[in-house]
Structures are given as C-alpha cells and as structure tokens.
Design a protein around this motif. Structure first.
Motif, mmCIF file in Angstrom:
data_model
loop_
_atom_site.group_PDB
_atom_site.id
_atom_site.type_symbol
_atom_site.label_atom_id
_atom_site.label_comp_id
_atom_site.label_asym_id
_atom_site.label_seq_id
_atom_site.Cartn_x
_atom_site.Cartn_y
_atom_site.Cartn_z
ATOM 1 N N LYS A 99 0.003 4.318 -2.477
ATOM 2 C CA LYS A 99 -0.048 5.721 -2.094
ATOM 3 C C LYS A 99 0.695 6.605 -3.107
ATOM 4 O O LYS A 99 0.199 7.649 -3.526
ATOM 5 N N GLU A 100 1.876 6.132 -3.534
ATOM 6 C CA GLU A 100 2.651 6.905 -4.509
ATOM 7 C C GLU A 100 1.977 6.909 -5.881
ATOM 8 O O GLU A 100 2.021 7.910 -6.594
ATOM 9 N N LEU A 140 0.823 -1.216 0.000
ATOM 10 C CA LEU A 140 0.000 0.000 0.000
ATOM 11 C C LEU A 140 0.851 1.257 0.000
ATOM 12 O O LEU A 140 0.384 2.320 -0.407
ATOM 13 N N SER A 141 2.125 1.141 0.413
ATOM 14 C CA SER A 141 2.999 2.314 0.311
ATOM 15 C C SER A 141 3.226 2.643 -1.166
ATOM 16 O O SER A 141 3.386 3.800 -1.532
ATOM 17 N N LEU A 181 -1.405 4.204 4.244
ATOM 18 C CA LEU A 181 -2.025 5.101 3.270
ATOM 19 C C LEU A 181 -2.246 6.497 3.822
ATOM 20 O O LEU A 181 -2.289 7.467 3.069
ATOM 21 N N ARG A 198 -0.614 9.515 -6.053
ATOM 22 C CA ARG A 198 -0.045 10.841 -6.139
ATOM 23 C C ARG A 198 0.500 11.127 -7.544
ATOM 24 O O ARG A 198 0.240 12.178 -8.119
#
Lengths: 267, 267
Positions: A22-23, A18-19, A255, A26
């Motif tokens: 998140k990117e 999930l990291s 997140l 973005r």
C-alpha cells in the motif's frame, strides 16, 4: 527489458506485507509490483530460524523468476531472523523492514526509551535491540512478544473489549518503563493502531515501518538509476502458495481496496 | 519384522495430536508409536483443502517409511477436510478423529442437540454435521469456528480472564440453542476444558475425541490380528518438520511428561 522498467518484488509470510504494498503504491506509484505471500506456510513468527531462512530463499527465488530489480522482505520475522543470511547472496538488493523502522524510531524518541513489539521469533532474535544499539548505544530498548495480535487481526477483532484487554496485558510492562516511542514490529500490527494508541496515550509515538521501507526503496532505486519514470499505470501482480478463502477479505482490510486476481503457485 | 510388532503412526499439523498419543499410551500401552508433527507448516486450520490434502499425503508417506501398521490422522482439520480423499489409497488403514467423536456424542446426547467447535477449515467443511446426520438425521447440529483457541493454548493462557471472555463470545450462540453435548473438534481444545465447562455448566457433556480414537484403533488392530501383545516397554518416537523451541514446552502441557528427544525431518 530495460532494467528500470522491471518490477519490485515484495514478499511476506502471508497477507501482512500488503501494508508495505500500500505504501509503495503511494510513494512509488510508477513501479510495477510483484507480491508473494507464503500462505501455505504462514505464520513464520512461531517457527525456527532455519525454517524461516529456507522459506525466505524459496520466496526470493520465486520473485527472481519474475525479473524483479529489487526485493523487499516485507515481514519483520524474516527481516529479524534471516536478513543477515540473505543479504549479499542474490543478484538484486534485498531490503528488510528493521532498519527503516529503527531509523524513524531514533528520530522520534526524546527520552531514548524505545519499545518494540513483534512475534515470538522477531523478539527472540533481538534484532531490533541490536540494531538500535548499533546507532545509539545509550538508548534503552524494551520489547514484548505479542503472539495473539496476528490471530486477533485475522479474526477481524480490531477494536473490541477482548482486544483491548490483550493490548493492555502485553503493553503494560512497556508503559511502566516509560517508553515514548513504540515500533510496531509486525506488518499486521498497524491494524491495531487505534487500540494501541488508546492504551498508550498520545505521548507515545507509533512507528509503522511500511512507509519507511517504501521511502528507503525509493532512495535505493534512485541511487542505482532504477526508478521507473513516466509510466502511465503501474501493475500489482499477486501470488500466494495457498489460496485460502480468507486471503482476499483480509487483503481488503490491509489495502483498503479489492486485490483482484490472486494466482496460486508452488515455491 | 512381524506385522503385529510394527508401530502405529500418528500425525498432526503440530503438537495437538499428542493428546491422542497420551490416550494411546494409556489404552494401548504395548504399541510402539511414531509421531509426526508438521510444525513447519502448522497451522492447517486456516489453509485450503488442496493444501491440507497435499500436506497429509506427505505426512502419511513419511510414516509409511517407518513401517507403521496403522495411521491415525490425529488432527480434526485433516480428518474433516482430507480423510475421504486419503482413505483407501494407502497400504495400511488411515483413521481420523471425526467418527469416534461423533459416535460418542450420539451416545451422550439426550435432547439431540449437539454442538461442534473447531478451526475455520473444520467447521467450513461441514464434516461433523454431515457425519452426525448420516447416523441420526433428526439430530440438530450447531457449530462454531473458534479461531483464537489454538493461539490461546499455545500462548499458555488456559484459564485467564481474556480466555474466559473469548470462550463466552464463541460459545454463547451454541448455549442459546440448548445443546446438551459439545464435541471439542480440535486436539488443542481439551486444554481449555476447565473454562469451557465453567461457561457451559455441568449439564453439557464434553466429547474429547482423543480417547475415542484410541479405543477405535484398539478394535481395528484386534479385528486384524495386529495387536502387539506382551511387549515389555513400548517406545514413542517423535519427529517434527521444524524444531521450534516452543514445541517441547507445549508438548509437556499435552502429555503431562517430558517428551525427550525430538528429531527434525523434512517431508
């Protein structure tokens, strides 16, 4: 369905990928995302190569059923141990997180001494070292297995005295070698950035491959005319192989917001 | 094949159940043993009830193919979360480790304040508390999740400064409640006995269910005329769902001797 409107598939052994999600949200905000976390078989980092390859194939086939146009192995263990076997076998490209992390580390290092930390399987595979040496044979690579980091993050001890001590034990050998760049070779580790920075000081740059792989994915989609342009609101669909209660709360840590509905599916 | 010469089947999520194997070899030296460690899906302690039930059924069906006369769920997580569902469904008895640990704790406690430590799934199930209350409604039970103990044991940090601190953090609340007996509700925890004893002092008795379940199995076999008497040399056959390199070295810590050949099998 037009190919460029198809979603991007992202998988991990559990919640850590999930990291990367998140990117992606973005850097590629117009792309629909399908995430799969293999929470029934997590962790991968202590398992054998053959098990990791088998699990990854299951996960990729699951994502392909959701009509994805690109797949990200958002897991350093999979990327280290299984990517060579996986790449080129499926009808869409499969990207791992090693290459993008390595490229960034090579851009950042000034003294050509790079540290790599990861799970037992990632470090034992030697994938990071081999990959770095392919681009820069003279660079020295020092690596360390940090088996307790994932349990510490999942326990939520991101910054307490015990965590600091464990970080000190694992990183002291790398510090002594004089590294100026450290690759966080596991998607859980960015949550320990604060303590790791405290331990290593400001002169050591930390490389978090989540951002780098999202940038790489953007390039790959662009080259293949697959960017989903002008979409008003992209979606995130989350699937797991085991619906543990902890998943949602740890997902929030990764997140920074509530993940919403998570669907349990067998692979 | 005469029924009493059939082996006893023992399973666990991984390597921890070997502490039960060790006690069986001591208390029932004439019984052949078939051990299955589900190392591809280890750990169970962080997973959901439905996953733990499903995995346990797979493991039991695997052992039944090896013609076992009795099955031991040598895993506190399985015993806590899934045993009610499993018992009575198969053609041989399935014993867990909860009851024998509880009986021993009830014999040992003088102040009727018992502590229980285990994985997240074990503690969340409340199985120990309910079981103790069934036999002794007035006994106070205090429990604590010790999520980092299994990773610490598998890292081999059985007695260092970090381990001592983590033991202190987890056990301080139980200590404050004045427990005089502590159930080690996970097959990995006996390897931390030394540090746990240092933390709690000599006035707190530690209950290790491995020995108790072997004694219970002996009674069950005897009652059913299933004891394998007069056998010269019993055998131990080991199967795992993933052959990780670490398995053999951790197995040696549990057994105190080299485990020999381990066969990898899918379940």
């Amino acid at each position: 369905m037009k190919k460029n409107t198809m979603p991007v598939g992202i998988f991990d052994s559990g919640v850590g990928g999930l990291s990367v999600v998140k990117e992606f949200m973005r850097i590629l905000p117009e792309e629909d995302l399908v995430y799969f976390g293999d929470t029934a078989r997590v962790p991968y980092g202590t398992k054998s190569k053959s098990a990791i390859v088998r699990f990854s194939i299951n996960n990729i086939l699951f994502l392909l059923k959701h009509n994805v146009k690109l797949i990200i192995a958002a897991c350093n263990t999979v990327s280290s141990v299984a990517l060579d076997t996986l790449q080129g076998s499926f009808k869409v490209p499969v990207l791992g997180v090693i290459n993008s992390g390595v490229q960034q580390a090579l851009r950042l290092t000034k003294n050509e001494k790079i540290g790599v930390i990861g799970t037992k399987a990632t470090i034992k595979s030697n994938a990071y070292t081999q990959h770095i040496k392919r681009f820069s044979a003279d660079t020295q690579v020092y690596s360390a297995e940090c088996a307790l980091f994932v349990p510490l993050v999942e326990q939520g001890w991101l910054n307490n005295a015990v965590t600091k001590q464990i970080v000190n034990i694992y990183l002291t050998p790398l510090k002594k070698k004089g590294i100026d760049t450290l690759i966080l070779g596991c998607t859980h580790y960015p949550l320990l950035k604060t303590v790791i920075k405290q331990e290593l000081g400001n002169r050591v740059a930390l490389v978090d491959s989540a951002k780098q792989v999202a940038l790489q994915a953007k390039r790959v989609l662009k080259e293949n005319n697959l960017l989903n342009k002008g979409k008003a609101k992209a979606t995130l669909s989350c699937y797991v192989s085991d619906e543990s209660e902890a998943f949602k709360s740890i997902a929030r840590q990764f997140l920074g917001f509530d993940i919403g509905r998570v669907v349990k599916c067998d692979v």
